[in-house]
Design a protein around this motif. Structure first.
Motif, PDB file in Angstrom:
ATOM      1  N   SER A 692      -7.878  42.498  15.747  1.00  0.00           N
ATOM      2  CA  SER A 692      -8.831  41.456  15.368  1.00  0.00           C
ATOM      3  C   SER A 692      -8.336  40.645  14.184  1.00  0.00           C
ATOM      4  O   SER A 692      -8.846  39.559  13.922  1.00  0.00           O
ATOM      5  N   GLU A 693      -7.325  41.145  13.474  1.00  0.00           N
ATOM      6  CA  GLU A 693      -6.824  40.485  12.276  1.00  0.00           C
ATOM      7  C   GLU A 693      -5.393  39.992  12.413  1.00  0.00           C
ATOM      8  O   GLU A 693      -4.819  39.491  11.450  1.00  0.00           O
ATOM      9  N   MET A 694      -4.815  40.120  13.582  1.00  0.00           N
ATOM     10  CA  MET A 694      -3.418  39.706  13.745  1.00  0.00           C
ATOM     11  C   MET A 694      -3.145  39.361  15.203  1.00  0.00           C
ATOM     12  O   MET A 694      -3.648  40.010  16.118  1.00  0.00           O
ATOM     13  N   ARG A 695      -2.369  38.322  15.424  1.00  0.00           N
ATOM     14  CA  ARG A 695      -1.927  37.963  16.757  1.00  0.00           C
ATOM     15  C   ARG A 695      -0.419  37.752  16.729  1.00  0.00           C
ATOM     16  O   ARG A 695       0.182  37.527  15.665  1.00  0.00           O
ATOM     17  N   ALA A 696       0.189  37.784  17.887  1.00  0.00           N
ATOM     18  CA  ALA A 696       1.640  37.659  17.997  1.00  0.00           C
ATOM     19  C   ALA A 696       1.986  36.613  19.049  1.00  0.00           C
ATOM     20  O   ALA A 696       1.159  36.252  19.893  1.00  0.00           O
ATOM     21  N   PHE A 697       3.216  36.161  18.992  1.00  0.00           N
ATOM     22  CA  PHE A 697       3.695  35.222  20.000  1.00  0.00           C
ATOM     23  C   PHE A 697       5.195  35.406  20.186  1.00  0.00           C
ATOM     24  O   PHE A 697       5.915  35.846  19.280  1.00  0.00           O
ATOM     25  N   VAL A 698       5.642  35.090  21.365  1.00  0.00           N
ATOM     26  CA  VAL A 698       7.059  35.098  21.681  1.00  0.00           C
ATOM     27  C   VAL A 698       7.346  33.850  22.502  1.00  0.00           C
ATOM     28  O   VAL A 698       6.556  33.474  23.375  1.00  0.00           O
ATOM     29  N   GLY A 699       8.443  33.169  22.198  1.00  0.00           N
ATOM     30  CA  GLY A 699       8.727  31.920  22.884  1.00  0.00           C
ATOM     31  C   GLY A 699      10.202  31.587  22.888  1.00  0.00           C
ATOM     32  O   GLY A 699      11.016  32.223  22.200  1.00  0.00           O
ATOM     33  N   GLY A 700      10.534  30.579  23.664  1.00  0.00           N
ATOM     34  CA  GLY A 700      11.910  30.123  23.739  1.00  0.00           C
ATOM     35  C   GLY A 700      11.969  28.704  24.259  1.00  0.00           C
ATOM     36  O   GLY A 700      11.006  28.188  24.831  1.00  0.00           O
ATOM     37  N   SER A 701      13.100  28.056  24.035  1.00  0.00           N
ATOM     38  CA  SER A 701      13.269  26.686  24.500  1.00  0.00           C
ATOM     39  C   SER A 701      14.678  26.482  25.000  1.00  0.00           C
ATOM     40  O   SER A 701      15.606  27.236  24.663  1.00  0.00           O
ATOM     41  N   ILE A 702      14.838  25.446  25.807  1.00  0.00           N
ATOM     42  CA  ILE A 702      16.127  25.101  26.392  1.00  0.00           C
ATOM     43  C   ILE A 702      16.331  23.600  26.271  1.00  0.00           C
ATOM     44  O   ILE A 702      15.379  22.819  26.391  1.00  0.00           O
ATOM     45  N   ASN A 703      17.553  23.189  26.006  1.00  0.00           N
ATOM     46  CA  ASN A 703      17.899  21.782  25.888  1.00  0.00           C
ATOM     47  C   ASN A 703      19.223  21.550  26.600  1.00  0.00           C
ATOM     48  O   ASN A 703      20.239  22.176  26.255  1.00  0.00           O
ATOM     49  N   PRO A 735      -5.329  35.054  12.604  1.00  0.00           N
ATOM     50  CA  PRO A 735      -6.098  34.137  13.464  1.00  0.00           C
ATOM     51  C   PRO A 735      -6.535  32.859  12.759  1.00  0.00           C
ATOM     52  O   PRO A 735      -6.747  31.840  13.414  1.00  0.00           O
ATOM     53  N   ASP A 736      -6.670  32.896  11.427  1.00  0.00           N
ATOM     54  CA  ASP A 736      -7.067  31.689  10.705  1.00  0.00           C
ATOM     55  C   ASP A 736      -5.880  30.825  10.318  1.00  0.00           C
ATOM     56  O   ASP A 736      -6.024  29.861   9.564  1.00  0.00           O
ATOM     57  N   ASP A 737      -4.676  31.163  10.821  1.00  0.00           N
ATOM     58  CA  ASP A 737      -3.447  30.400  10.565  1.00  0.00           C
ATOM     59  C   ASP A 737      -3.060  30.374   9.083  1.00  0.00           C
ATOM     60  O   ASP A 737      -2.309  29.496   8.651  1.00  0.00           O
TER      61      ASP A 737
END
Length: 783
Positions: A692-703, A735-737
């Motif tokens: 409830s107090e933390m979130r995660a993310f995983v991402g990637g990009s290609i060019n 969550p509040d950034d």
């Protein structure tokens, strides 16, 4: 429920009209609506935006939100206007490591960056660009900060500081505001002062001892005055190494700062003061050797070729090869609401730029060819425009004036070369006065059909003087004296340190030239809202870019010949479609550009220097292509975006000149230099709650950048192969950034690639490589 900042960005990658702004319908209550304002539009969000909970729930349920566009505080969905524009929030730029205009290739299909040999960046859109190495080269893609023009591309280094967002408009610009351009415009919007106290910092540490620290403080000073102060200090260690001796280079040391003041003395009057600037004390990138030409001295021919990686290069020890650049700009914007439907806007700006730079441009252990490029620019601009609504008509009417005073030099340093001297001093000074009037109208013909039209008249006067000077050693003066003596049939002697450019009578001359140009650019468009979720649009525009004089080591005055203004008629038709229960946003466009007098770096054969770069005009050329962009939210927390551009450029009719190695030929049917056929971008991110107090993310990009060629002709030495770069990121945030920690890797595969290759001096061919694999972590905090 709360919409993530990542979702906001993806919803901002839309097509929009340059008159309009787009904001996310119903932003979260904790902060003001995210606004995407195209140049010339009001930045104020709509007063009656939908409730926050509706849009937030829509986003969290996996749907693509409606985009609300506002012009003079009216609302329309983005599907009611048509023009290609890509926008990204400042938060997403940080997340993806986009810290300069160079990095926009990662998010803008059709945008391209080329590293020039003396430091000036070259930007292009859909194959429309202007490659020149001088400080005062008028760009084909204009760059703005809060609608204030940066006259020359080299001034754009500090434009990315503390951003709210960036917008990239494709196609000819100028009928609305700012300067004429044939390729497009990049408009950076600075984060604005806030009504309550806000503060934050970002700190990044990575390999090559990279340490970037930045932050801001924002809030009210009084009931009518708000302020925001921001800064960034970017520092990194050496990333290049010599493969022939124990030496390293490549450090970066850039400081950027900005002070913004918003004063609102009444409900109708708003004044914004922006003082910003940067200092750059970085190393100039060392070149990588491609080939040694037969004309080279023996010691240069003995130079080994480098290993195949981005970091390897070579240079001599005669100079530190660094740059010292300082930029300062002050602007004042005044907005006055004459009544509820009419606004008067004044934008006044003045900037100064000074540099002292030396670049090793031969890729060898000896000083075969280097360039010292000291210079300065003093620029003033004033714009006044009136905008408003009358029943079904929206209008912008205005005028502008600008003055540029540019002093530039290109000094050749050649300690060991086939040239008959060791140093020369090439100067070029320009004064440019530009005046313009413009107007733009939107007419709502029916509820589903909108017609647009714009026109601009520009009058430009450019004064130029230039000469090649002996360094004081007398070697170049002696060489030119001998040449003049042969041509005149009698002995002449030029003093050491004097101007030695030969005039029409074969005697030294400080060449003075004038270039007076005027033009009428225009745009017409039609938007048809077929259904509430589908738009078809078409537009045609006629754009211009002013002519230019070169900065050259001109032994003959003819080498100072100007390239006249270029113009392009651009045709574009496209669509915007929201589909599959709002999980997909799909935008596409096809375009055709009819080019006249494209400005290009060509060649002229000089009896002293051999083959020299000069400015030429290609009489006829064309660009045909298409692009597509998509945003997909197939499930909660998962967002995928992708875009691709195809560009087929071609020289039409006969064009006689020299290729990159000075071989004469007819280049009819060839593609324009530095114009890849294919470019593609992609990005994906998955967000999920850890607690409830933390979130995660995983991402990637290609060019992906397609193959191209750096000059006329097909010589393989000047080929630029295609390349594909991969980035990845993983992070956690509250969550509040308020807190965020991101770990990143860029160019994961350590792909070996280069963005430019050319003949440097008379003896070598070199190239500039891209960045190697970098990695690190960024900690951010917002209060």
């Amino acid at each position: 429920m709360m919409m993530t900042k990542r979702a906001k960005y993806l919803l901002m990658s839309v097509s929009s009209c340059p008159l309009l702004s787009a904001s996310v319908a119903g932003a979260q209550t904790a902060s003001p609506p995210a606004v995407v304002t195209a140049p010339g539009a009001s930045e104020a969000p709509a007063a009656n935006a939908p409730a926050a909970t509706t849009s937030a729930q829509s986003a969290d349920q996996g749907g693509v939100q409606d985009i609300i566009v506002t012009a003079q505080k009216r609302q329309e969905t983005a599907n009611r206007v048509g023009m290609s524009i890509t926008a990204a929030s400042g938060d997403d730029l940080k997340l993806r490591g986009i810290t300069s205009a160079i990095d926009l290739v990662k998010i803008v299909p059709g945008f391209n960056f080329t590293q020039s040999n003396y430091g000036a960046p070259v930007y292009s859109l859909r194959g429309v660009g202007y490659y020149d190495t001088s400080l005062g080269a008028p760009p084909a893609v204009s760059v703005y900060v809060d609608e204030v023009l940066l006259p020359f591309s080299i001034m754009s280094i500090g434009a990315t500081l503390d951003l709210e967002r960036v917008e990239v408009l494709k196609g000819p610009q100028g009928t609305l505001f700012g300067a004429n351009s044939t390729g497009g415009a990049v408009n950076y919007i600075a984060a604005k002062p806030t009504s309550t106290f806000k503060a934050g910092f970002d700190a990044t540490y990575g390999n090559f001892n990279r340490l970037n620290v930045g932050g801001f403080v924002s809030g009210p000073i009084s009931d009518t005055l708000k302020a925001r102060i921001s800064f960034s200090n970017e520092h990194s260690g050496d990333w290049q190494y010599s493969y022939t001796h124990d030496a390293k280079r490549g450090k970066s040391d850039v400081f950027m700062g900005r002070v913004l003041l918003d004063w609102t003395p009444s409900d109708r009057l708003k004044v914004r003061i922006n003082v910003n600037g940067y200092t750059d004390r970085s190393d100039n990138q060392a070149a990588q050797l491609v080939a040694v030409l037969p004309s080279a001295p023996a010691v240069v021919k003995a130079q080994p070729l480098p290993p195949g990686n981005n970091r390897a290069a070579d240079w001599d020890d005669l100079d530190p090869y660094r740059r010292k650049a300082d930029f300062l700009q002050a602007s004042v914007r005044v907005d006055y609401d004459i009544n509820d439907a009419m606004q008067l806007t004044s934008i006044t700006a003045y900037d100064t730029f000074d540099r002292d730079s030396v670049t090793s441009a031969d890729g060898t252990r000896v000083q075969n060819f280097a360039a010292a490029t000291p210079g300065s620019s003093r620029d003033f601009g004033q714009e006044l425009r009136l905008s408003g609504d009358i029943d079904r008509v929206r209008y912008v009417l205005g005028g502008s004036y600008s003055y540029d005073n540019v002093k530039d030099s290109a000094n050749a340093l050649a300690d060991v070369s086939s040239l008959p001297f060791k140093k020369s001093i090439g100067t070029a000074n320009q004064k440019v006065n530009t005046a313009a009037i413009f107007g733009n109208l939107d007419y709502r013909f029916t509820d589903t059909l909108t017609l647009q039209g714009g026109v601009r008249y520009t009058d430009l006067h450019r004064k130029f003087n230039g000469c090649l000077y002996d360094s004081g050693a007398g070697d170049l003066a002696a060489t030119q004296s001998a040449a003049a003596s042969r041509l005149l049939g009698r002995p002449v002697v030029f003093p050491a340190g004097s101007c030695v450019t030969l005039g029409p009578d074969f005697l030294p001359i400080l060449d003075r030239e004038k270039l007076n140009e005027d033009n009428v650019s225009w745009r017409a468009a039609i938007n048809w809202q077929v259904t509430p979720r589908a738009l078809l649009y078409a537009n045609v525009s006629h754009g211009y870019k002013s002519g230019a004089f070169p900065v050259a080591n001109a032994t003959n005055y003819l080498q100072f010949a100007a390239a006249i203004q270029e113009d392009v008629i651009a045709y574009e038709a496209g669509f915007k479609l929201t589909a599959f229960n709002r999980t997909l946003q799909l935008n596409g466009a096809g375009f055709y550009y009819d080019y006249r007098n494209k400005q290009l770096r060509g060649r002229r054969i000089d009896e002293i220097f051999g083959s020299l770069n000069v400015l030429v005009n290609v009489p006829k050329s064309s660009i045909t292509g298409g692009e597509i962009q998509a945003t997909l939210r197939p499930a909660k927390g998962l967002t995928i975006s992708a875009g691709a551009t195809y560009v087929d450029s071609k020289i039409r009719g006969d064009f006689l000149n020299y290729d990159a190695l000075s071989q004469f030929g007819n280049f009819s049917g060839e593609a324009l230099p530095l114009t890849p056929k294919w470019q593609a971008t992609g990005d994906g991110q998955y967000e999920f709650a850890l607690s409830s107090e933390m979130r995660a993310f995983v991402g990637g990009s290609i060019n992906h950048q397609g193959a191209t060629h750096a000059g006329l002709g097909t010589n393989p030495l000047f080929a630029i192969p295609s390349y594909t770069l991969l980035d990845a990121r993983v992070g956690i945030e509250t969550p509040d950034d308020r807190w965020r920690l991101v770990a990143f890797v860029r160019n994961i595969t350590d792909k070996y690639y280069w963005t430019n290759t050319f003949q440097s001096g008379p003896n070598v061919v070199i190239k500039y490589t891209g960045q190697p694999r970098t990695f690190g972590a960024t900690l951010s905090y917002r209060y």
